[in-house]
Structures are given as structure tokens and as C-alpha cells.
Scaffold this active site. Sequence first.
Site, PDB file in Angstrom:
ATOM      1  N   LYS A 163       0.844  -1.207   0.000  1.00 18.34           N
ATOM      2  CA  LYS A 163       0.000   0.000   0.000  1.00 18.34           C
ATOM      3  C   LYS A 163       0.874   1.250   0.000  1.00 18.34           C
ATOM      4  CE  LYS A 163      -0.196  -0.345   5.027  1.00 18.34           C
ATOM      5  NZ  LYS A 163      -1.017  -0.705   6.184  1.00 18.34           N
ATOM      6  N   TYR A 170      14.202  31.477   2.054  1.00 22.70           N
ATOM      7  CA  TYR A 170      12.985  32.137   2.541  1.00 22.70           C
ATOM      8  C   TYR A 170      13.151  32.614   3.979  1.00 22.70           C
ATOM      9  CZ  TYR A 170      10.265  30.486  -1.466  1.00 22.70           C
ATOM     10  OH  TYR A 170       9.778  30.259  -2.721  1.00 22.70           O
TER      11      TYR A 170
HETATM   12  C1  LIG Z   1      -0.219  -1.504   6.882  1.00 25.02           C
HETATM   13  C2  LIG Z   1      -0.713  -2.747   7.452  1.00 25.02           C
HETATM   14  C3  LIG Z   1       0.174  -3.825   7.637  1.00 25.02           C
HETATM   15  C4  LIG Z   1       1.660  -3.707   7.470  1.00 25.02           C
HETATM   16  O1  LIG Z   1       2.152  -2.955   8.555  1.00 25.02           O
HETATM   17  P1  LIG Z   1       3.703  -2.893   8.951  1.00 25.02           P
HETATM   18  O2  LIG Z   1       3.713  -2.495  10.369  1.00 25.02           O
HETATM   19  O3  LIG Z   1       4.331  -1.873   8.059  1.00 25.02           O
HETATM   20  O4  LIG Z   1       4.262  -4.228   8.720  1.00 25.02           O
HETATM   21  C5  LIG Z   1      -0.371  -5.026   8.078  1.00 25.02           C
HETATM   22  N1  LIG Z   1      -1.685  -5.137   8.318  1.00 25.02           N
HETATM   23  C6  LIG Z   1      -2.552  -4.129   8.168  1.00 25.02           C
HETATM   24  C7  LIG Z   1      -3.996  -4.334   8.461  1.00 25.02           C
HETATM   25  C8  LIG Z   1      -2.100  -2.890   7.742  1.00 25.02           C
HETATM   26  O5  LIG Z   1      -2.961  -1.877   7.622  1.00 25.02           O
END
Ligand SMILES: *Cc1c(COP(=O)(O)O)cnc(C)c1O
Length: 383
Positions: free
Chosen positions: A38, A275
Site C-alpha cells: 500500500k 525564505y
Molecule cells: C499496513 C498494514 C500492515 C503492514 O504494517 P507494517 O507495520 O508496516 O508491517 C499489516 N496489516 C494491516 C492491516 C495494515 O494496515
Amino acid sequence: MYQKGRAWIELNLENLRFNVQQLKKMLPKTCKLMPAVKANAYGHGALPIAKALQEMGIEDFCVASVEEGIELRNAGIAGNILILGYTHPRQFEQLVKYELTQTVVDSVYAGKMAEYGKEFRVHIGIDTGMHRLGINWMDMEAIRSIWEYKKLKVTGIFSHLCAADGKSQKEKDYTKEQIKRFELVVNQLKQEGKTGFSTHLQGSYGILNYPECRFDYARPGIVLYGLFSRLMECESREKCSNLCSATEAKLRPVLSLKTRVESVRILEQGESAGYGMAYTALSRRKIAVLSIGYADGVPREIAGKAYVLCQGKKVPMIGRICMDQMLVDVTEIPDISSGDEVVLIGRSGEEQIPAETYAEWTGSITNEVVSRLGVRLERIVSS
Ligand SMILES: *Cc1c(COP(=O)(O)O)cnc(C)c1O
């Protein structure tokens, strides 16, 4: 087009392969990986990462949104793609068209999916104590009722740990309780004769700290990319042996962030730069303008604390970070000129800046720092 012109990310896929193997070694043999790709694979680039993982034999992925799932499908990712988050009913058609698996985020949502009239593959989210998404673990009736919707094909059930990274007794106890609750639900469903669904619970820190769990999948995100959420953990990797197993895991970072010197100029004593005239030279200084800024994901708040690497040397950031540029003091680098490469995350000569250092500068975690790396950066597989 030449891709290393302005600012870019280099991906070391050998390190990704190494991390996959390390994580597999930690887990029971029967447990498969369902990498979290993701947020553009935590900023690394969803397509190069997912394609590389697929070539390594990984067949299951999880993403946050239906758009992310479609992107993977269009790029030829063939296996199961689980959407962990919310999909609006007006996007249900896309779930069917792209054969994506949807999380049942609660009972009301299951009803909406069933009403739509088409068949969906779903994983049921179980709330074992995080109280974010999922059906409460104690509400077996609600969990069971999902199987009664003929249009919903339950191919998995899962939960999420909310304190698996914690080192306090309270957090450890809570995590163990979550694991127990999830196992109870799984066992209950199996006893009732329900079959054909997979189970998964652990994310990165669930794998590192509770590798003995026996579920069908684990969902690593940040550690797959060779990063720990915090600097403390990565620094103590070698130094300290009495911490949790996270500190003992050997992982290799996949990503480097690089840019180029755009322009070199001299600041006379008393002249300011950038800036708000935020930086004033106390003596004659040589400064370099770098072609990367906060729109690329360099956090604006790190100005004043941060440095970059140039010819294997640390050079401090000065002034305020701009949208597309930032300034560094290169007085100590005699032969620097326009077009030279500069490292923000990664290695240069003997020096390195891990992403964990950025997390410390920002007071956040690496997960946030890398997932906010901008779309303007080219993602390049280093060879
Ligand atoms: C993002 C997510 C993961 C992975 O999380 P990490 O801590 O980066 O390994 C796993 N399960 C769910 C439901 C998530 O939203």
C-alpha cells in the site's frame, strides 16, 4: 528519458530478496508472506516492488484502496490482492472486474456488500482489541453470519495487532491477549465446520516479536523494505542483545534517496539565504542548492537538524526547505559543482544516512517518512 536528472529513488532488489528470505526464516514453514504494498509500497514504488516480489514467488499482496489494487492488476500482478480498507459501494463493480478481495470492515458493511447482488471474495476483519476495524471477536454470531450471505465468499479472516512493537509488559500482555482472541475465533469457526478460509494476524512487528504464531499468512510492511520504524531499534541491532527480537533481525534497506547539486554559490559574511532569511552566514561560506524539496517528501521540519552526504562527507542543511529545492553548506567540500550527486537516504563512501535517522529528525516513524516520498521522484531499479 534520463531518469537521474533531478531527484530519484534507487531500489536495491537484491536487498528486498534478502529481506523476504530473512522473514520467511523467522516464520513457521507453512506461513506465507502477504506483503503490504500500500501507499506506493511505502513510497518505494508499488509496481517495481510488487513485480519483483511476484518474481520471487510471492502470490498474495495487500493494499489500502481499490485504486491501488487496480494499479497492480493492470501491471500484471496475478495473485490475490486484498484491500485492507474501505471501498465505497459505487466502486464495488471494480472489485468484481479486477478480481480484488475486499475486507469486511464491520457487519453493516457486509450487509451493503451482500445487497449489491454480485459475488465477492472477502476476508473478514476481526477486532481483537485495536478497536479500529473489524467485527468484535466476542460477537461470534455476527462473524458467523457473514457465511450466510450467499454472495460473499469468505476466503480469509484476519486481525491486526496494535502494540506488537511495544517493549513494556503491558503491551506484551495485550498483544498476547489479541493473539489468543484471534486463535479462539479461528478455532471456533473451524469447529463449526467452516473451511476454505486462510488466517493472518502479524504485520512487521508481529513477525519480529511473535514469530511463533501459526497462521497461514503474515503481512509485513516496513520490515520488508529493510527498515525499522525507529532509529533506536536499528542502532541497537548490533550493540544490544537483551532487547526484543526486532533488534536482532538482520534486514537490509531497499531504498536510497538521491538528488543533484543544482548550483553552487558563495555567501559573504552577514549574507542570508533562502525564505525568511532564515540562515545568515557568520563567515564566508560556500553553499549548494539541491534539486529536491518538501514536495518530494523531504520533511520541512527537519531543517536545522539534518544533513546530507556529498562525496562521502556529511554536509549540513541550512535555511528553510523549499518546495523544490533545499540548501546545504558545502564549504568543506573543495571540488563540488553543479550536477554532482548528493545522498539524502542511503550510503555515500563510508558514511550513511538510514531512513531511521529521518524518522528521528521528524519525531515520527520511518513508515511515515518513506510513504510520503513524492510522486515526482523517479523510482529506479539499481543494477
Ligand atoms: C499496513 C498494514 C500492515 C503492514 O504494517 P507494517 O507495520 O508496516 O508491517 C499489516 N496489516 C494491516 C492491516 C495494515 O494496515
